[in-house]
Design an enzyme around this catalytic site. Structure first.
Site, PDB file in Angstrom:
ATOM      1  N   TYR A  61       0.832  -1.202   0.000  1.00 45.49           N
ATOM      2  CA  TYR A  61       0.000   0.000   0.000  1.00 45.49           C
ATOM      3  C   TYR A  61       0.870   1.256   0.000  1.00 45.49           C
ATOM      4  O   TYR A  61       1.670   1.481   0.915  1.00 45.49           O
ATOM      5  CB  TYR A  61      -0.925   0.026   1.221  1.00 45.49           C
ATOM      6  CG  TYR A  61      -2.018  -1.005   1.234  1.00 45.49           C
ATOM      7  CD1 TYR A  61      -2.371  -1.728   0.098  1.00 45.49           C
ATOM      8  CD2 TYR A  61      -2.728  -1.269   2.410  1.00 45.49           C
ATOM      9  CE1 TYR A  61      -3.375  -2.676   0.121  1.00 45.49           C
ATOM     10  CE2 TYR A  61      -3.744  -2.212   2.434  1.00 45.49           C
ATOM     11  CZ  TYR A  61      -4.053  -2.922   1.291  1.00 45.49           C
ATOM     12  OH  TYR A  61      -5.048  -3.865   1.329  1.00 45.49           O
ATOM     13  N   ALA A  62       0.690   2.059  -1.030  1.00 44.65           N
ATOM     14  CA  ALA A  62       1.414   3.337  -1.166  1.00 44.65           C
ATOM     15  C   ALA A  62       2.913   3.138  -0.994  1.00 44.65           C
ATOM     16  O   ALA A  62       3.597   3.948  -0.351  1.00 44.65           O
ATOM     17  CB  ALA A  62       0.881   4.367  -0.172  1.00 44.65           C
TER      18      ALA A  62
END
Length: 326
Positions: A61-62
Site C-alpha cells: 500500500y502506497a
C-alpha cells in the site's frame, strides 16, 4: 463497540476493522486519493476513540508508506497489547527478480521490512495477499510457520483466492503440523456475492474468521448512482471490479437507499448490517477517508435487518464474473 473472538482463536477484535489502504504518500502510478499523514492520523486516532482495535494494512500500500504512517500513529496513540495489527505480503515491492510473491526468500525478507516500517516487533496477523502460482504452497506455508515460530507474527491469514486453493493450504499445514490460516480476507458485499458459493461455507466449517474487503463496493453502495468522487473517477481497480455489472447492480444500490430512508439511517448502516449478520463474518474492513464515514460505520452495529429486508436486498442479485481471485 462490539468485540468478537477471531475465528477459532482466543484473540478479541472489534466488529469493525479500519483498512489502511487510504493512508500514505501519493506516488507515481499509485492511488491519487490516499490521505497524507496528518489526515491519516486524525482518522486512526478517532478509530481508537470509537473502540476499534483492529487495523489492516499491506506492504504494497502506497509503496510501504501506509505501514509507516499506521505504525507511527498506533505507537503514539494506542496500547500495543490491545491492538490487533495486520499486514500483507505478495505484491511487487521492487523491480527485478524476487521482488514479489510468496517464496521463502520473499516472505522472510518482507516480514522484516514490514516490521521496520510499522515500528513493532511483531504483527498480530500476517496475510498472504493473493495466491502465488509460481511457488509451491508447501514452501509458503512452512515459511509462514517459521515466521510465527520466530515471534514475528501471532497468526496467519489469507486473502482473495479460490476455495480449492484455501482448502489446499489448510490441508498442507495440517498434514505437516504447521501453523494454519485463521482468517480469510475476501471480496464480499451486496453487489458481489460470489464468495457465498464455496468460500463462505468452507470458512464456516473450518471456523475461519472472515474479514470482507470492499464491504461498501468502494462506496457504490452508499451514494447516489450519479454521484462521483475522486476515487470513483481515478481508481482503476474499482472500475475493474464493478463497471461490467453496473446495470444489474444499480437495482440493489437503490434498494439499500430505500431501506435506509424507511429506517431514517445512513445507507452505510444497511450495507454493513447485511454483512455483519452473515455467519463467519468477524469484521468488515472499512477504508475511511473521512472521520464521518468511520463514525457512520460504527452505527451499523446497532442495526438488525429483518428477514424480509434481507430478502429484499438479495433478490435482484445475479451471478457475477469472479473478481479478486487471480
Amino acid at each position: 463497540m462490539e468485540y468478537i473472538k477471531f475465528g477459532n482463536t482466543g484473540m478479541d477484535v472489534s466488529r469493525i476493522c479500519l483498512g489502511c489502504m487510504s493512508f500514505g504518500e501519493v506516488l507515481p502510478g499509485g492511488h491519487q486519493w490516499v490521505l497524507d499523514e496528518a489526515r491519516s492520523r486524525t482518522i486512526i486516532k478517532r478509530a481508537l476513540e470509537l473502540g476499534i482495535n483492529f487495523f489492516d494494512t499491506a506492504n504494497v500500500y502506497a509503496g510501504g508508506t501506509s505501514e509507516e504512517i499506521t505504525g507511527r500513529a498506533l505507537k503514539e496513540y494506542a496500547n500495543r497489547d490491545e491492538i490487533v495489527l495486520a499486514t500483507k505480503v505478495w505484491g511487487r515491492m521492487h523491480d527485478g527478480p524476487n521482488g514479489a510473491g510468496l517464496s521463502r526468500k520473499s516472505i522472510m525478507s518482507e516480514i522484516d521490512k514490514s516490521l521496520k516500517r510499522l515500528g513493532t516487533d511483531y504483527v498480530d496477523l500476517y496475510i498472504i495477499h493473493r495466491w502465488d502460482y509460481s511457488t509451491p504452497i508447501e514452501e509458503t506455508m512452512e515459511a509462514l510457520h517459521d515466521v510465527v515460530k520466530a515471534g514475528k507474527a501471532r497468526y496467519i491469514g489469507a486473502s482473495a483466492m479460490y476455495a480449492w486453493q484455501f482448502q489446499k493450504a489448510l490441508h498442507v499445514a495440517e498434514k505437516n503440523g504447521w501453523t494454519r490460516f485463521v482468517s480469510m480476507q475476501n471480496h464480499l458485499n451486496l453487489i458481489y456475492r460470489e464468495e457465498e458459493r464455496e468460500m463462505m461455507p468452507l470458512c464456516k466449517d473450518q471456523k475461519i474468521a472472515v474479514t470482507p474487503y470492499s464491504p461498501l463496493a468502494s462506496g457504490r453502495l452508499i451514494r447516489d448512482w450519479s454521484e462521483a468522487t475522486l476515487r470513483s473517477e481515478t481508481d482503476q481497480i474499482q472500475k475493474s471490479k464493478y463497471e461490467a455489472t453496473a446495470d444489474v447492480d444499480r437495482v440493489i444500490v437503490e434498494r439499500v437507499a430505500s431501506i435506509a430512508k424507511e429506517r431514517n439511517v445512513p445507507r452505510i448502516h444497511i450495507a454493513l448490517a447485511w454483512l455483519l449478520q452473515k455467519e463467519a463474518v468477524a469484521a468488515p474492513i472499512i477504508g475511511a477517508t473521512k472521520v464521518e464515514q468511520l463514525e457512520d460505520a460504527i452505527g451499523a452495529l446497532t442495526v438488525k435487518l429483518s428477514p424480509d429486508e434481507i430478502a429484499f436486498l438479495e433478490e435482484p442479485y445475479v451471478p457475477h464474473p469472479v473478481v479478486g481471485a487471480q
